[in-house]
Design a protein around this motif. Structure first.
Motif, mmCIF file in Angstrom:
data_model
loop_
_atom_site.group_PDB
_atom_site.id
_atom_site.type_symbol
_atom_site.label_atom_id
_atom_site.label_comp_id
_atom_site.label_asym_id
_atom_site.label_seq_id
_atom_site.Cartn_x
_atom_site.Cartn_y
_atom_site.Cartn_z
ATOM 1 N N SER A 30 -37.900 -25.928 -29.826
ATOM 2 C CA SER A 30 -37.047 -25.370 -28.775
ATOM 3 C C SER A 30 -36.059 -24.332 -29.293
ATOM 4 N N ARG A 33 -37.889 -21.019 -27.772
ATOM 5 C CA ARG A 33 -38.680 -21.034 -26.535
ATOM 6 C C ARG A 33 -38.464 -22.345 -25.789
ATOM 7 N N ARG A 34 -38.807 -22.342 -24.539
ATOM 8 C CA ARG A 34 -38.866 -23.597 -23.793
ATOM 9 C C ARG A 34 -40.107 -24.343 -24.265
ATOM 10 N N SER A 66 -41.987 -17.062 -24.238
ATOM 11 C CA SER A 66 -40.929 -17.879 -23.654
ATOM 12 C C SER A 66 -41.256 -19.367 -23.590
ATOM 13 N N LEU A 67 -42.513 -19.737 -23.896
ATOM 14 C CA LEU A 67 -42.929 -21.130 -23.752
ATOM 15 C C LEU A 67 -43.905 -21.532 -24.852
ATOM 16 N N LEU A 123 -40.661 -30.364 -18.999
ATOM 17 C CA LEU A 123 -40.296 -29.036 -19.477
ATOM 18 C C LEU A 123 -38.875 -29.095 -20.015
ATOM 19 N N ASP A 125 -35.672 -27.059 -21.919
ATOM 20 C CA ASP A 125 -35.072 -25.751 -22.178
ATOM 21 C C ASP A 125 -34.674 -25.628 -23.647
ATOM 22 N N ARG A 126 -34.296 -24.440 -24.062
ATOM 23 C CA ARG A 126 -33.935 -24.193 -25.467
ATOM 24 C C ARG A 126 -32.759 -25.059 -25.930
ATOM 25 N N ALA A 154 -40.805 -22.158 -16.350
ATOM 26 C CA ALA A 154 -40.858 -21.757 -17.760
ATOM 27 C C ALA A 154 -40.500 -20.298 -17.895
#
Length: 154
Positions: A30, A33-34, A66-67, A123, A125-126, A154
């Protein structure tokens, strides 16, 4: 089964071996990225194979700038290695083998009755805040809309 981790909760960190026996931890994943955590019951089973094949076939949606996506089950790394090689899964399959299902328990997706995780989708988050959480009932496939709802965030 414990209660499913809630949106807004802080995701517990973990360190688990992947199919190549490399240590993977949530803090590292993390950092930039997510992270989509995809809990699944067991390797070499139809529903699980189909769900992870969907990720494989749509990998750019699940693995991008981003993921990142990891799949987690109680199977040992050698089993995950054979299965991922046979199926062409290029994303990490993490082993929550010992203590048996400890990470799945922390996320509220472990079935004591069955001895394996249910189909949980989380999911993160960072900053390790849970942005999305869903779990299917024992024996049920993941709801078809789960992927779209999680990926939209995401």
């Amino acid at each position: 089964m414990q209660e499913l981790i809630a949106v807004g909760d802080r995701a517990p960190d973990f360190t688990l071996p992947d199919q190549n026996n490399r240590k993977v931890n949530l803090v590292g994943l993390s950092a930039d990225r997510r992270v989509l955590l995809v809990f699944f019951p067991l390797a070499f089973t139809g529903n699980c194979e189909g769900e992870l094949a969907l990720i494989r076939d749509r990998l750019p949606e699940f693995e991008n700038d981003s993921l990142t996506t990891v799949a987690i089950s109680v199977g040992p790394p050698p089993t995950h290695k054979v299965w991922s090689s046979a199926q062409g899964f290029l994303f990490p399959l993490l082993s929550d083998f010992w203590p048996h299902g400890a990470v799945a328990q922390q996320y509220g997706v472990f079935s004591e009755r069955h001895g394996y995780p249910l189909r949980g989708t989380v999911l993160v988050d960072r900053d390790r805040t849970v942005l999305f959480a869903d779990v299917a009932e024992a024996g049920a496939p993941r709801d078809a809309t789960v992927w779209e709802r999680a990926l939209r965030l995401a």
